[in-house]
Design an enzyme around this catalytic site. Structure first.
Site, PDB file in Angstrom:
ATOM      1  N   GLY A  72       8.528  23.897 -47.560  1.00 42.33           N
ATOM      2  CA  GLY A  72       7.982  25.232 -47.747  1.00 42.33           C
ATOM      3  C   GLY A  72       6.683  25.260 -48.519  1.00 42.33           C
ATOM      4  O   GLY A  72       5.779  26.047 -48.198  1.00 42.33           O
ATOM      5  N   THR A  73       6.545  24.439 -49.533  1.00 45.29           N
ATOM      6  CA  THR A  73       5.328  24.447 -50.343  1.00 45.29           C
ATOM      7  C   THR A  73       4.118  24.042 -49.516  1.00 45.29           C
ATOM      8  O   THR A  73       3.057  24.691 -49.580  1.00 45.29           O
ATOM      9  CB  THR A  73       5.476  23.515 -51.559  1.00 45.29           C
ATOM     10  OG1 THR A  73       6.510  24.014 -52.407  1.00 45.29           O
ATOM     11  CG2 THR A  73       4.178  23.425 -52.346  1.00 45.29           C
ATOM     12  N   ASN A 159      13.243  34.833 -53.803  1.00 47.79           N
ATOM     13  CA  ASN A 159      14.071  33.700 -54.186  1.00 47.79           C
ATOM     14  C   ASN A 159      14.861  33.926 -55.468  1.00 47.79           C
ATOM     15  O   ASN A 159      15.861  33.256 -55.716  1.00 47.79           O
ATOM     16  CB  ASN A 159      13.221  32.434 -54.345  1.00 47.79           C
ATOM     17  CG  ASN A 159      12.106  32.616 -55.359  1.00 47.79           C
ATOM     18  OD1 ASN A 159      11.236  33.475 -55.187  1.00 47.79           O
ATOM     19  ND2 ASN A 159      12.113  31.822 -56.410  1.00 47.79           N
ATOM     20  N   GLN A 187      13.560  31.523 -48.023  1.00 52.63           N
ATOM     21  CA  GLN A 187      14.883  31.998 -48.422  1.00 52.63           C
ATOM     22  C   GLN A 187      15.554  32.817 -47.326  1.00 52.63           C
ATOM     23  O   GLN A 187      16.778  32.867 -47.232  1.00 52.63           O
ATOM     24  CB  GLN A 187      14.777  32.844 -49.698  1.00 52.63           C
ATOM     25  CG  GLN A 187      14.414  32.063 -50.938  1.00 52.63           C
ATOM     26  CD  GLN A 187      15.501  31.105 -51.389  1.00 52.63           C
ATOM     27  OE1 GLN A 187      16.681  31.313 -51.128  1.00 52.63           O
ATOM     28  NE2 GLN A 187      15.108  30.046 -52.077  1.00 52.63           N
ATOM     29  N   HIS A 209      15.885  22.244 -46.083  1.00 54.29           N
ATOM     30  CA  HIS A 209      16.954  21.999 -47.061  1.00 54.29           C
ATOM     31  C   HIS A 209      17.564  23.282 -47.619  1.00 54.29           C
ATOM     32  O   HIS A 209      18.564  23.241 -48.329  1.00 54.29           O
ATOM     33  CB  HIS A 209      16.473  21.086 -48.193  1.00 54.29           C
ATOM     34  CG  HIS A 209      15.573  21.740 -49.188  1.00 54.29           C
ATOM     35  ND1 HIS A 209      15.991  22.093 -50.442  1.00 54.29           N
ATOM     36  CD2 HIS A 209      14.261  22.076 -49.119  1.00 54.29           C
ATOM     37  CE1 HIS A 209      14.982  22.631 -51.106  1.00 54.29           C
ATOM     38  NE2 HIS A 209      13.923  22.628 -50.324  1.00 54.29           N
ATOM     39  N   THR A 245       2.171  11.179 -39.311  1.00 49.99           N
ATOM     40  CA  THR A 245       3.257  10.720 -38.453  1.00 49.99           C
ATOM     41  C   THR A 245       4.478  11.606 -38.618  1.00 49.99           C
ATOM     42  O   THR A 245       4.920  11.882 -39.737  1.00 49.99           O
ATOM     43  CB  THR A 245       3.635   9.265 -38.800  1.00 49.99           C
ATOM     44  OG1 THR A 245       2.493   8.436 -38.613  1.00 49.99           O
ATOM     45  CG2 THR A 245       4.770   8.781 -37.917  1.00 49.99           C
ATOM     46  N   CYS A 338       9.766  27.146 -67.642  1.00 43.00           N
ATOM     47  CA  CYS A 338       9.801  26.768 -69.049  1.00 43.00           C
ATOM     48  C   CYS A 338       8.592  25.883 -69.323  1.00 43.00           C
ATOM     49  O   CYS A 338       8.418  24.845 -68.696  1.00 43.00           O
ATOM     50  CB  CYS A 338      11.088  26.020 -69.370  1.00 43.00           C
ATOM     51  SG  CYS A 338      11.308  25.641 -71.114  1.00 43.00           S
TER      52      CYS A 338
END
Length: 411
Positions: A72-73, A159, A187, A209, A245, A338
């Protein structure tokens, strides 16, 4: 370290489905570069082609519209940078990107990079207290500034709080002014109805995933009349938009997961939304001061992701609650970043109008295809004592140390 007995962080990643595991394992036993012309290469190419057809079908797209990526990124980066560069090349005055503060950092950090390095300007779109886009406000912005808008981006489902957005209405609005729209549907894909052909989007990001496929492969659906300036260069793979590839084994696993999750989506949605509503009722009974964030969607009408629970637990640090729950065998998430050991508020909650203190007192529980009623009951048993322990620990940082970002038109 042992895996927690109850895993409630499926929004981060979920177990591979048996179908996906079988598909990817079968391909690991063979070899061949899908771009090679010999027998092994042609065999691998067929695997990729079959996977492309299956995933595109699941997403409501033409197979030629699917560009394989690493996840996704990368899909968000390719879509936003590729669309922006092409738009600026055609019209140097079109440098504004429409974006909401609720987006995933894969989108927020990408558009911030475009501001810092490529001369982009951001127009922050407002959302309501549930995190839903204010379409009327966006229409006013577009009508006033459309000559300068390069593109707009709106995640299909959030998300953190699980809010489902009016993506098709947003994309249709932009299309009236010839402005391309992108959606991070990582999501949403597999959880709610996401039909690329009907959406009017120029591009849509998905990932394997999150739906029971392997980590390390995703997709970017790009409409056939849309061209993206590539982010990486090489052999000209994937419509010359994403060289590299192709991973035939991962593609097969992605396809198996996409086919399975699409076939069972409606039934699974009903099952998970039932568990969600049961959990909401019990959490509010056990901890009356807890606050549900995002729309309730009692009847599962599609305004919230079926497996998403997101609560504010007043006067306790989200990270403290996470660690206590983890010690009790429950895996959850805060959804907040964080930095240098200093807890930071959720940027999503801040965009929804929450104050910085409450935006740090949050916990996300997300369910998946292996979540059971027993898992939810285990959470309900552990949560009150975990909350009491975390609340006694209090807030770890003074509000004066919290840095928040505002919203508005930053041209």
């Amino acid at each position: 370290m042992n895996t927690p007995a109850v895993y409630l962080d499926h929004a981060a990643t979920t177990d591979m489905t048996p179908e996906a595991l079988a598909a990817i394992t079968a391909q690991f036993a063979t070899t061949g570069n899908p771009s090679s012309l010999h027998t092994a290469g042609r065999r691998a190419n067929r695997v990729v082609d079959d996977a492309r057809i299956a995933i595109a079908t699941a997403a409501g797209a033409h197979p030629s519209e699917l560009i394989f990526t690493s996840g996704g990124t990368e899909s968000d980066n390719l879509a936003l940078k590729g669309l922006y560069w092409n738009r600026v090349k055609a019209n140097p005055e079109a440098r504004v990107i429409l974006v909401a503060g609720i987006e995933h950092h894969a989108v927020l950090d990408t558009v911030t990079w475009l501001v810092e390095h490529e001369g982009a300007e951001l127009c922050w779109m407002p959302v309501d207290a549930d995190g839903v886009l204010d379409l009327d406000a966006v229409r006013a912005l577009v009508q006033q500034h459309h000559e300068h808008i390069a593109l707009g981006t709106l995640m299909w489902a959030n998300n953190e709080v699980g809010t489902v957005q009016p993506v098709t209405q947003f994309a249709t609005l932009l299309a009236e002014f010839g402005i391309p729209a992108h959606s991070d549907a990582v999501q949403a894909f597999g959880a709610v109805h996401t039909n690329f052909a009907d959406s009017k989007l120029a591009a849509m990001s998905i990932s394997a995933h999150k739906i029971g496929g392997p980590v390390g492969i995703g997709g970017l659906l790009v409409r056939r009349d849309v061209t993206l300036m590539p982010v990486q260069h090489g052999g000209g793979h994937e419509r010359k938009m994403r060289s590299g590839t192709l991973n035939a084994a991962a593609a097969a696993g992605f396809a198996a997961a996409a086919t399975h999750v699409t076939a069972h989506r409606e039934r699974e949605s009903q099952r998970l939304s039932g568990l969600r509503e049961y959990a909401i009722q019990e959490i509010l009974r056990l901890i009356p001061e807890a606050v549900l964030n995002g729309p309730r969607d009692v009847e599962n009408q599609g305004t919230r992701l079926p497996g998403n629970l997101h609560f504010t637990f007043p006067e306790c640090e989200g990270d403290s609650l996470l660690f206590v729950l983890d010690m009790l065998g429950i895996a959850s998430s805060t959804g907040s970043a964080c930095t240098a050991g200093v807890p930071q508020p959720s940027h999503v909650l801040l965009s929804m109008g929450r104050d910085a203190r409450s935006a740090r007192s949050v916990q996300r529980f997300t369910m998946g295809h292996r979540t059971t009623r027993e898992d939810v009951d285990a959470l309900l048993e552990a949560l009150p004592q975990a909350y009491e322990r975390a609340r006694k620990a209090g807030m770890a940082a003074d509000e004066s140390s919290i840095h928040t970002a505002g919203t508005g038109f930053t041209r």
